[in-house]
Design an enzyme around this catalytic site. Structure first.
Site, mmCIF file in Angstrom:
data_model
loop_
_atom_site.group_PDB
_atom_site.id
_atom_site.type_symbol
_atom_site.label_atom_id
_atom_site.label_comp_id
_atom_site.label_asym_id
_atom_site.label_seq_id
_atom_site.Cartn_x
_atom_site.Cartn_y
_atom_site.Cartn_z
ATOM 1 N N GLU A 116 89.374 -38.873 -4.278
ATOM 2 C CA GLU A 116 88.422 -38.545 -3.215
ATOM 3 C C GLU A 116 87.124 -39.302 -3.442
ATOM 4 O O GLU A 116 86.890 -39.855 -4.523
ATOM 5 C CB GLU A 116 88.194 -37.029 -3.128
ATOM 6 C CG GLU A 116 89.433 -36.340 -2.584
ATOM 7 C CD GLU A 116 89.177 -34.959 -2.028
ATOM 8 O OE1 GLU A 116 88.036 -34.472 -2.077
ATOM 9 O OE2 GLU A 116 90.146 -34.349 -1.541
ATOM 10 N N HIS A 244 79.987 -32.730 6.525
ATOM 11 C CA HIS A 244 81.192 -33.519 6.256
ATOM 12 C C HIS A 244 81.224 -34.649 7.285
ATOM 13 O O HIS A 244 80.978 -34.426 8.466
ATOM 14 C CB HIS A 244 82.452 -32.651 6.382
ATOM 15 C CG HIS A 244 83.626 -33.274 5.710
ATOM 16 N ND1 HIS A 244 84.281 -34.369 6.226
ATOM 17 C CD2 HIS A 244 84.252 -32.987 4.552
ATOM 18 C CE1 HIS A 244 85.256 -34.716 5.410
ATOM 19 N NE2 HIS A 244 85.261 -33.895 4.381
ATOM 20 N N ARG A 291 79.375 -38.174 0.398
ATOM 21 C CA ARG A 291 79.425 -37.603 1.748
ATOM 22 C C ARG A 291 78.159 -37.804 2.566
ATOM 23 O O ARG A 291 78.226 -38.098 3.754
ATOM 24 C CB ARG A 291 79.627 -36.100 1.642
ATOM 25 C CG ARG A 291 81.029 -35.790 1.464
ATOM 26 C CD ARG A 291 81.302 -34.351 1.584
ATOM 27 N NE ARG A 291 82.719 -34.274 1.269
ATOM 28 C CZ ARG A 291 83.346 -33.174 0.922
ATOM 29 N NH1 ARG A 291 82.685 -32.054 0.867
ATOM 30 N NH2 ARG A 291 84.625 -33.198 0.662
ATOM 31 N N HIS A 353 79.210 -28.440 6.676
ATOM 32 C CA HIS A 353 80.431 -28.176 5.926
ATOM 33 C C HIS A 353 80.223 -27.252 4.726
ATOM 34 O O HIS A 353 81.024 -26.364 4.480
ATOM 35 C CB HIS A 353 80.977 -29.525 5.445
ATOM 36 C CG HIS A 353 82.279 -29.436 4.722
ATOM 37 N ND1 HIS A 353 83.410 -28.904 5.312
ATOM 38 C CD2 HIS A 353 82.652 -29.814 3.476
ATOM 39 C CE1 HIS A 353 84.419 -28.968 4.452
ATOM 40 N NE2 HIS A 353 83.985 -29.492 3.327
HETATM 41 C C1 LIG Z 1 87.626 -26.882 6.253
HETATM 42 C C2 LIG Z 1 87.184 -26.812 4.823
HETATM 43 C C3 LIG Z 1 87.770 -27.619 3.870
HETATM 44 C C4 LIG Z 1 87.360 -27.560 2.529
HETATM 45 N N1 LIG Z 1 88.015 -28.335 1.603
HETATM 46 C C5 LIG Z 1 87.693 -28.167 0.292
HETATM 47 C C6 LIG Z 1 88.455 -28.831 -0.725
HETATM 48 O O1 LIG Z 1 89.429 -29.535 -0.436
HETATM 49 N N2 LIG Z 1 88.100 -28.622 -2.027
HETATM 50 C C7 LIG Z 1 87.044 -27.829 -2.401
HETATM 51 O O2 LIG Z 1 86.764 -27.686 -3.593
HETATM 52 N N3 LIG Z 1 86.318 -27.199 -1.442
HETATM 53 C C8 LIG Z 1 86.627 -27.319 -0.121
HETATM 54 N N4 LIG Z 1 85.909 -26.647 0.824
HETATM 55 C C9 LIG Z 1 84.844 -25.743 0.402
HETATM 56 C C10 LIG Z 1 85.467 -24.482 -0.199
HETATM 57 O O3 LIG Z 1 86.594 -24.108 0.555
HETATM 58 C C11 LIG Z 1 84.488 -23.330 -0.214
HETATM 59 O O4 LIG Z 1 83.253 -23.718 -0.714
HETATM 60 C C12 LIG Z 1 85.018 -22.209 -1.112
HETATM 61 O O5 LIG Z 1 86.324 -21.893 -0.729
HETATM 62 C C13 LIG Z 1 84.121 -21.005 -1.025
HETATM 63 O O6 LIG Z 1 84.769 -19.948 -1.681
HETATM 64 P P1 LIG Z 1 84.030 -18.546 -1.784
HETATM 65 O O7 LIG Z 1 84.986 -17.655 -2.476
HETATM 66 O O8 LIG Z 1 82.691 -18.720 -2.339
HETATM 67 O O9 LIG Z 1 83.830 -18.095 -0.244
HETATM 68 P P2 LIG Z 1 84.906 -17.874 0.897
HETATM 69 O O10 LIG Z 1 86.205 -18.459 0.552
HETATM 70 O O11 LIG Z 1 84.286 -18.298 2.167
HETATM 71 O O12 LIG Z 1 85.083 -16.292 0.916
HETATM 72 C C14 LIG Z 1 84.066 -15.470 1.426
HETATM 73 C C15 LIG Z 1 84.589 -14.047 1.511
HETATM 74 O O13 LIG Z 1 83.506 -13.170 1.809
HETATM 75 C C16 LIG Z 1 83.853 -12.329 2.891
HETATM 76 N N5 LIG Z 1 82.599 -11.936 3.554
HETATM 77 C C17 LIG Z 1 81.670 -12.709 4.147
HETATM 78 N N6 LIG Z 1 80.654 -11.962 4.602
HETATM 79 C C18 LIG Z 1 80.946 -10.669 4.288
HETATM 80 C C19 LIG Z 1 80.293 -9.433 4.488
HETATM 81 N N7 LIG Z 1 79.100 -9.323 5.105
HETATM 82 N N8 LIG Z 1 80.896 -8.292 4.030
HETATM 83 C C20 LIG Z 1 82.109 -8.356 3.409
HETATM 84 N N9 LIG Z 1 82.768 -9.513 3.202
HETATM 85 C C21 LIG Z 1 82.188 -10.653 3.624
HETATM 86 C C22 LIG Z 1 84.796 -13.166 3.707
HETATM 87 O O14 LIG Z 1 85.568 -12.358 4.593
HETATM 88 C C23 LIG Z 1 85.617 -13.808 2.597
HETATM 89 O O15 LIG Z 1 86.582 -12.895 2.116
HETATM 90 C C24 LIG Z 1 86.308 -26.698 2.164
HETATM 91 C C25 LIG Z 1 85.707 -25.891 3.119
HETATM 92 C C26 LIG Z 1 86.136 -25.922 4.439
HETATM 93 C C27 LIG Z 1 85.491 -25.036 5.446
#
Ligand SMILES: Cc1cc2nc3c(=O)[nH]c(=O)nc-3n(C[C@H](O)[C@H](O)[C@H](O)COP(=O)(O)OP(=O)(O)OC[C@H]3O[C@@H](n4cnc5c(N)ncnc54)[C@H](O)[C@@H]3O)c2cc1C
Length: 535
Positions: A116, A244, A291, A353
Site C-alpha cells: 500500500e 481518502h 494519502r 475517511h
Molecule cells: C471504507 C473504509 C475502509 C477502511 N480500510 C481500512 C484498512 O484497509 N485498514 C485499516 O487499518 N483501516 C481501514 N479503515 C479504518 C478502520 O476501519 C477504522 O479506523 C477502524 O476500524 C476503527 O475501529 P474502531 O473499533 O475504533 O471503531 P469502529 O469500528 O467504527 O467501531 C465503533 C463502534 O462504536 C459503536 N458506537 C458508536 N457510537 C456509539 C454510541 N454513541 N453508543 C454506543 N455505541 C456506539 C458503533 O456501533 C461500533 O460498534 C477503513 C475505514 C473505512 C470506513
C-alpha cells in the site's frame, strides 16, 4: 441501573479486542454496548485493504520509519514503536489463533503480503478486499463464546457519567474527575439507563459522517469524541482529518471506497482525458505517495480544470482474472453501478475517511479522566500524527484495545466494585416535561448543513476565511441544536446530531488555531511543514 466491572462502548475492532482480552479471566464481568442493532456494523467492518504487520525482509524499524514519515513530523515515536513491535505477534495470537481469521495465502500456502501507499515493504495482510468484515465476524463470534461478556445492542451511549459533574455531593468538586460508566439510551424502548462501571472504555470510532463526502458508514458521527469533550477529557490533533483519495464517483454509490491496494497493485490515476498526473505532484512516489498528497493532487486537478472526478485505471495494469480474485467486492460493487473495472477506469473523488485526532490516551489507553480508557479511532495515541499510514488503524485498535484491557485487568485485581458510588449518588436522566418527539426533517436538514459546512470550509484545502465562516455558522447551529435537544424527547438521531455539531466545532477550532500546514491539515494561507522541514 445496571452495574458491571467494565463497560465497553463500541464493538468494532478496538472494543471487541478489549472485551476479548478481559473475558479470558472468567471472574471479569464485561458489558459491550453498541448503538447499532447489528453487532458487526462499524467502520471496522468496511476495511478493505487489510491490516499491517511485518512482511518478509521487513523490520520494526522500517515500519516505524514509514509511520513517522507519513505522519509528517507529528507522529509520536513511542506509539509507533509500540505498534511495530507488539502488533505482529498480537495479530497472530488474537486474530489468527483466537479468532481464526484466515488471511489470504498464495498457491504455495505462503501469506500473501499486500503493498500500500507509502509503505517501504509489502506487509499488509488481507482477506480479499473484505478484510474488515472477516476480522470483525471472527472477533465477535469468538467473543460470543464467553459467558462473562454481555452484548447490549441497539443502545446509544448519551453521556459519560463523571464525578463531580454528575455527583450530588458538592465536595466531589475537590476530587479528580472520575468516570463511573455512562447513560445509555435504549433505542427500542426509548428509555435511558444508568450503567455503572469501575472502568469505562470508549471505542466508538470516528467522525467521517460530519462531512458531505465520506467513506464512513452512518454511525461514524463522532459520538465518543463529543462525550469525552463534554466530560472534560483532553482532545488532541482534531485538525487532522484524513481524506481518502479514491471514493467511487458514481451517483448512488457515493462514498464507496476504492482501496489504496488498487494503486498498490499498479493502479494509476488519470485525468478524465486519460493523462497520468501524479508524477507532477510526487515525482518519487507518484501514485503511491501518502494519502494527503494524492488527495490534494486530485483536488487540485479537479479544481483547476473543472473536472467532476478523475479516473483510476487498474484494467490496463492487471489481467481480469487477477482483478476479480484480488478485489472481488470492489469488482462486484462497481459492476452494480455500471463500471466494469476489468475493462474501464474507475471514476473517483476524495472523501473524508479517518480521524487522526481524538481523545488523548497514553500507551496504556488511559485518558486524562480517571477510570476512562479508550482505544481505536476515537482516540489519539499520537501514532498517526498529521497523517495516517495506510492500514495501520486496525492494528492500532488491536494493540491499544489489548493494552487498555491489560491495564484495567491489573487495576481491577487491586480494587473492588465497592469503590463505586452508590445508585443514589447518580441522578436519573431527567426527561420530565418533554413530550415532543424530534422532527426527523429537522435532524436531517441540520445534519446536511453540518456536512456541507465541513466539506466546503473545513475540507482538503483550508484558509482563515473559510474556517472563520465555518466557526460562525457552526456557532449559530450549535445554539439551535442545543435548544432542540433540551426541548425534545431523546432519539438516536438527535443524540448523533448534537454530537456531530459538537465535534465539527472541535475540528474547525483546531484547524483555525493551527496555521501550519502539515500532513492532512492543509492551509492555503500559511506555511507548509513536511516532516520537520519548512518548505
Ligand atoms: C471504507 C473504509 C475502509 C477502511 N480500510 C481500512 C484498512 O484497509 N485498514 C485499516 O487499518 N483501516 C481501514 N479503515 C479504518 C478502520 O476501519 C477504522 O479506523 C477502524 O476500524 C476503527 O475501529 P474502531 O473499533 O475504533 O471503531 P469502529 O469500528 O467504527 O467501531 C465503533 C463502534 O462504536 C459503536 N458506537 C458508536 N457510537 C456509539 C454510541 N454513541 N453508543 C454506543 N455505541 C456506539 C458503533 O456501533 C461500533 O460498534 C477503513 C475505514 C473505512 C470506513
Amino acid at each position: 441501573m445496571i452495574q458491571t466491572e467494565v463497560l465497553v462502548l463500541g464493538c468494532g475492532i478496538a472494543g471487541a479486542t478489549t472485551a476479548l482480552r478481559l473475558a479470558r479471566n472468567p471472574q471479569r464481568k464485561v458489558i459491550v454496548v453498541t448503538r447499532d442493532p447489528d453487532l458487526e456494523e462499524s467502520n471496522s467492518r468496511y476495511a478493505q485493504g487489510g491490516i499491517v504487520t511485518r512482511g518478509l525482509d521487513d523490520s520494526a524499524d522500517d515500519l516505524v520509519a514509514d509511520i513517522l514519515a507519513a505522519g509528517a513530523g507529528a507522529s509520536y515515536p513511542k506509539a509507533a514503536r509500540i505498534l511495530a513491535e507488539e502488533g505482529p505477534s498480537l495479530l497472530e495470537d488474537i486474530l489468527v489463533k483466537q479468532a481464526g481469521i484466515a488471511f489470504d495465502r498464495d498457491s504455495q500456502g505462503e501469506l500473501e503480503w499486500g503493498q500500500e501507499a507509502a509503505h517501504s515493504h509489502r506487509r499488509i495482510l488481507h482477506v480479499g478486499d473484505g478484510s474488515g468484515q472477516a476480522i470483525i465476524i471472527g472477533l465477535i463470534n469468538t467473543l460470543k463464546n464467553y459467558p462473562n461478556v454481555t452484548f447490549v445492542k441497539n443502545a446509544t451511549a448519551v453521556d459519560l457519567i463523571t464525578f463531580p459533574h454528575h455527583s450530588r455531593d458538592p465536595l466531589a468538586a475537590y476530587q479528580p474527575v472520575r468516570c463511573y460508566g455512562a447513560y445509555i439510551f435504549d433505542r427500542k424502548e426509548r428509555t435511558i439507563h444508568r450503567y455503572l462501571a469501575s472502568a469505562t472504555v470508549l471505542a466508538t470510532g470516528g467522525l467521517g459522517r460530519i462531512y458531505r463526502n465520506t467513506t464512513n458508514p452512518a454511525g461514524a458521527r463522532g459520538d465518543g469524541i463529543a462525550m469525552a469533550a463534554r466530560a472534560g477529557a483532553r482532545i488532541l490533533n482534531a485538525e487532522y482529518v484524513q481524506f481518502h483519495p479514491t471514493a467511487l464517483a458514481v451517483p448512488g454509490a457515493e462514498g464507496f471506497l476504492i482501496s489504496e491496494a488498487v494503486r498498490g497493485e499498479g493502479g494509476v490515476l488519470l485525468t478524465p482525458d486519460g493523462k497520468p498526473f501524479m508524477a507532477k505532484y510526487a515525482p518519487e512516489w507518484k501514485d503511491l505517495a501518502p494519502r494527503d498528497v494524492v488527495a490534494r493532487a486530485i483536488h487540485h486537478e479537479m479544481e483547476a480544470n473543472g473536472y467532476s472526478h478523475v479516473l483510476l485505471d487498474i484494467c490496463s495494469k492487471m489481467d481480469p482474472v487477477s482483478i476479480r480474485s484480488r478485489f472481488p467486492n470492489i469488482y462486484a460493487s462497481c459492476l452494480k453501478f455500471g463500471i466494469d473495472i476489468t475493462q474501464e477506469p474507475i471514476p473517483v473523488v476524495p472523501a473524508a475517511h479517518y480521524f487522526c485526532g481524538g481523545m488523548w490516551v497514553d500507551e496504556w489507553g488511559r485518558s486524562t479522566i480517571e477510570n476512562l480508557y479508550g482505544a481505536g479511532e476515537v482516540t489519539c495515541t499520537g501514532l498517526h500524527g498529521a497523517n495516517r499510514l495506510a492500514s495501520t488503524s486496525l492494528l492500532e485498535g488491536l494493540v491499544w484495545g489489548n493494552r487498555a484491557a491489560q491495564k484495567i485487568e491489573s487495576l481491577l485485581d487491586q480494587s473492588s466494585t465497592t469503590d463505586l458510588p452508590s445508585f443514589e449518588d447518580i441522578p436519573h436522566w431527567d426527561e420530565s416535561g418533554l413530550i415532543a418527539d424530534a422532527d426527523p426533517a429537522l435532524i436531517q436538514g441540520d445534519m446536511q448543513t453540518i456536512q456541507n459546512i465541513m466539506w466546503h470550509y473545513v475540507g482538503l484545502v483550508r484558509s482563515a476565511d473559510r474556517l472563520s465562516r465555518a466557526i460562525r455558522e457552526l456557532r449559530h447551529l450549535t445554539n439551535e441544536i442545543e435548544t432542540f435537544y433540551r426541548n425534545t424527547k431523546l432519539s438516536d438521531g438527535l443524540i448523533g446530531l448534537r454530537n456531530a455539531v459538537e465535534v465539527a466545532f472541535i475540528v474547525v477550532q483546531a484547524a483555525f488555531h493551527n496555521r501550519q500546514s502539515r500532513g492532512c491539515h492543509y492551509r492555503q494561507d500559511s506555511v507548509i511543514f513536511e516532516g520537520d522541514r519548512l518548505i
